[in-house]
Design a protein around this motif. Structure first.
Motif, PDB file in Angstrom:
ATOM      1  N   THR A 210      49.266  37.172  33.993  1.00 19.57           N
ATOM      2  CA  THR A 210      48.355  38.110  34.644  1.00 19.57           C
ATOM      3  C   THR A 210      47.711  38.997  33.589  1.00 19.57           C
ATOM      4  O   THR A 210      48.050  38.916  32.406  1.00 19.57           O
ATOM      5  CB  THR A 210      49.100  38.967  35.679  1.00 19.57           C
ATOM      6  OG1 THR A 210      48.155  39.738  36.414  1.00 19.57           O
ATOM      7  CG2 THR A 210      50.099  39.904  35.005  1.00 19.57           C
ATOM      8  N   GLU A 213      45.888  44.984  33.179  1.00 21.85           N
ATOM      9  CA  GLU A 213      45.581  45.934  34.245  1.00 21.85           C
ATOM     10  C   GLU A 213      46.434  45.685  35.494  1.00 21.85           C
ATOM     11  O   GLU A 213      46.964  46.621  36.100  1.00 21.85           O
ATOM     12  CB  GLU A 213      44.097  45.862  34.621  1.00 21.85           C
ATOM     13  CG  GLU A 213      43.156  46.352  33.534  1.00 21.85           C
ATOM     14  CD  GLU A 213      42.927  45.323  32.427  1.00 21.85           C
ATOM     15  OE1 GLU A 213      42.305  45.670  31.398  1.00 21.85           O
ATOM     16  OE2 GLU A 213      43.391  44.156  32.581  1.00 21.85           O
ATOM     17  N   GLN A 214      46.578  44.422  35.862  1.00 18.48           N
ATOM     18  CA  GLN A 214      47.351  44.123  37.068  1.00 18.48           C
ATOM     19  C   GLN A 214      48.831  44.398  36.864  1.00 18.48           C
ATOM     20  O   GLN A 214      49.498  44.943  37.748  1.00 18.48           O
ATOM     21  CB  GLN A 214      47.137  42.662  37.488  1.00 18.48           C
ATOM     22  CG  GLN A 214      47.806  42.337  38.833  1.00 18.48           C
ATOM     23  CD  GLN A 214      47.468  40.940  39.321  1.00 18.48           C
ATOM     24  OE1 GLN A 214      47.030  40.092  38.543  1.00 18.48           O
ATOM     25  NE2 GLN A 214      47.674  40.677  40.597  1.00 18.48           N
ATOM     26  N   SER A 217      49.527  48.081  36.996  1.00 18.48           N
ATOM     27  CA  SER A 217      49.454  48.606  38.364  1.00 18.48           C
ATOM     28  C   SER A 217      50.712  48.290  39.164  1.00 18.48           C
ATOM     29  O   SER A 217      51.096  49.058  40.046  1.00 18.48           O
ATOM     30  CB  SER A 217      48.220  48.047  39.081  1.00 18.48           C
ATOM     31  OG  SER A 217      48.349  46.646  39.310  1.00 18.48           O
ATOM     32  N   ASN A 260      47.235  51.265  31.197  1.00 20.28           N
ATOM     33  CA  ASN A 260      47.162  49.870  30.753  1.00 20.28           C
ATOM     34  C   ASN A 260      47.732  49.639  29.354  1.00 20.28           C
ATOM     35  O   ASN A 260      47.540  48.568  28.774  1.00 20.28           O
ATOM     36  CB  ASN A 260      45.718  49.349  30.798  1.00 20.28           C
ATOM     37  CG  ASN A 260      45.136  49.420  32.187  1.00 20.28           C
ATOM     38  OD1 ASN A 260      45.857  49.323  33.177  1.00 20.28           O
ATOM     39  ND2 ASN A 260      43.834  49.614  32.279  1.00 20.28           N
ATOM     40  N   LEU A 324      53.394  37.799  41.715  1.00 21.29           N
ATOM     41  CA  LEU A 324      52.146  37.326  41.102  1.00 21.29           C
ATOM     42  C   LEU A 324      51.810  35.912  41.548  1.00 21.29           C
ATOM     43  O   LEU A 324      50.645  35.589  41.822  1.00 21.29           O
ATOM     44  CB  LEU A 324      52.282  37.372  39.568  1.00 21.29           C
ATOM     45  CG  LEU A 324      52.319  38.771  38.936  1.00 21.29           C
ATOM     46  CD1 LEU A 324      52.687  38.677  37.463  1.00 21.29           C
ATOM     47  CD2 LEU A 324      50.996  39.485  39.119  1.00 21.29           C
ATOM     48  N   THR A 327      50.513  36.096  45.077  1.00 22.89           N
ATOM     49  CA  THR A 327      49.160  36.650  45.068  1.00 22.89           C
ATOM     50  C   THR A 327      48.129  35.589  44.671  1.00 22.89           C
ATOM     51  O   THR A 327      47.057  35.497  45.256  1.00 22.89           O
ATOM     52  CB  THR A 327      49.066  37.849  44.104  1.00 22.89           C
ATOM     53  OG1 THR A 327      50.040  38.834  44.489  1.00 22.89           O
ATOM     54  CG2 THR A 327      47.681  38.462  44.126  1.00 22.89           C
TER      55      THR A 327
END
Length: 331
Positions: A210, A213-214, A217, A260, A324, A327
């Motif tokens: 991934t 940024e993800q 978060s 990040n 992940l 998703t």
């Protein structure tokens, strides 16, 4: 009124600088549930047995339901535990090379029963291979009960470290515990009452499919934390903000957040010595098509090292990868 120095020693407060929980008189309690799940997995998975007919191994902890706790009162430790455990086993018949699988069920591991009398049920999927089932029911059952005995021993020694505080009679000799391993691999961290415990630093790295940024978060957005932890969470992702995860078993405070790039936090498990926190630094490093997460954790109690590794590797990293993947499938 008793003469000076002749009163009940349990109530003599002036012998301790702070007078807190003198001689371990007051009731204290620790939740051992998360620690126990990690310890049971550590002791049970991988158990192997072999004879002239074949070889079997416990391959997975499929289910562990229940709870465990330890209480201290009047200098005595009181244990409560009740578990329903399911394990997967697999085996190979030597003569034919045929492979078979089955289950082991332990419906009631509790303080009400002696571990040697604990019920251990072995089953096998349909088909041949009864010689493997017999091996599991004999040697396998014995080894499982031995592992359960090791769990109970660890619960009563390893987990309870620090619950019975040193009294004046021993503090002159044992107020400070000092251990040196590989030049400063352990550091002493002060806890309540001035007692020092040996600690260790952990360094773990993990790759995630991934973006930076993800992944960042997932550690800072409440909904995402609740999804990977599969439990309610309290999250204030700002400097000085508090967090609580896994039904309150993990708590702490954000010390620094560099969006990040890095998260630094005070972090503890519920079953650690009271008010003792580790310092956790999470660094998010971009990689081609992935993100490398670097974890540095300083101040982990030595007796909690393996449990802390399990917590991060299994309950954080693996669960985040599962989230992940889910998703991506739903995208």
């Amino acid at each position: 009124m008793a003469k000076w120095g002749q009163g009940d020693p349990r109530w003599i407060v002036e012998e301790r600088e702070d007078g807190t929980n003198v001689n371990n008189w007051h009731w204290t309690e620790r939740d051992a549930t998360v620690w126990s799940k990690g310890k049971l997995r550590e002791l049970l998975v991988g158990i192997a047995m072999e004879n002239e007919a074949g070889r079997c191994e416990i391959s997975e902890l499929k289910q562990v339901e229940g709870e465990a706790s330890c209480s201290s009162r009047k200098g005595k430790l009181i244990f409560f535990y009740e578990w329903n455990i399911k394990l997967s086993w697999k085996g190979t018949v030597k003569e034919s090379g045929a492979k078979h699988k089955g289950l082991i069920e332990i419906p009631n591991l509790s303080e009400e029963n002696d571990v040697d009398d604990t019920e251990v049920n072995v089953s096998k999927k349909k088909g041949d291979g009864d010689i493997l089932k017999d091996l599991m029911k004999t040697t396998g059952t014995t080894k499982v009960r031995e592992a359960l005995g090791e769990y109970l021993k660890a619960l009563k020694t390893e987990f309870t470290a620090g619950m019975i505080l040193p009294t004046r009679a021993v503090t002159t000799q044992e107020l400070t515990v000092e251990r040196t391993l590989a030049e400063n691999s352990l550091q002493a961290s002060p806890v309540a009452l001035g007692v020092r415990i040996p600690t260790v630093a952990l360094h773990l790295t993990e790759l995630f499919d991934t973006t930076v940024e993800q992944l960042y978060s997932i550690f800072t957005v409440k909904d995402l934390v609740q999804k990977f932890s599969k439990s309610p969470a309290v999250l204030e992702a700002e400097k000085g903000g508090k967090f609580q995860m896994f039904d309150g078993n993990i708590t702490g405070e954000y010390v620094e957040l560099l969006t990040n790039r890095k998260i630094i936090m005070k972090w503890r498990c519920r079953n650690w010595p009271e008010e003792h926190y580790a310092t956790v630094a999470l660094s998010f490093v971009p990689a081609p098509g992935q993100t490398e997460l670097q974890l540095d954790c300083k101040g982990v109690p030595v007796c909690k090292e393996e449990n802390t590794k399990f917590c991060w590797q299994k309950q954080h990293f693996e669960e985040i990868k599962g989230l992940l993947q889910l998703t991506t499938q739903n995208a």
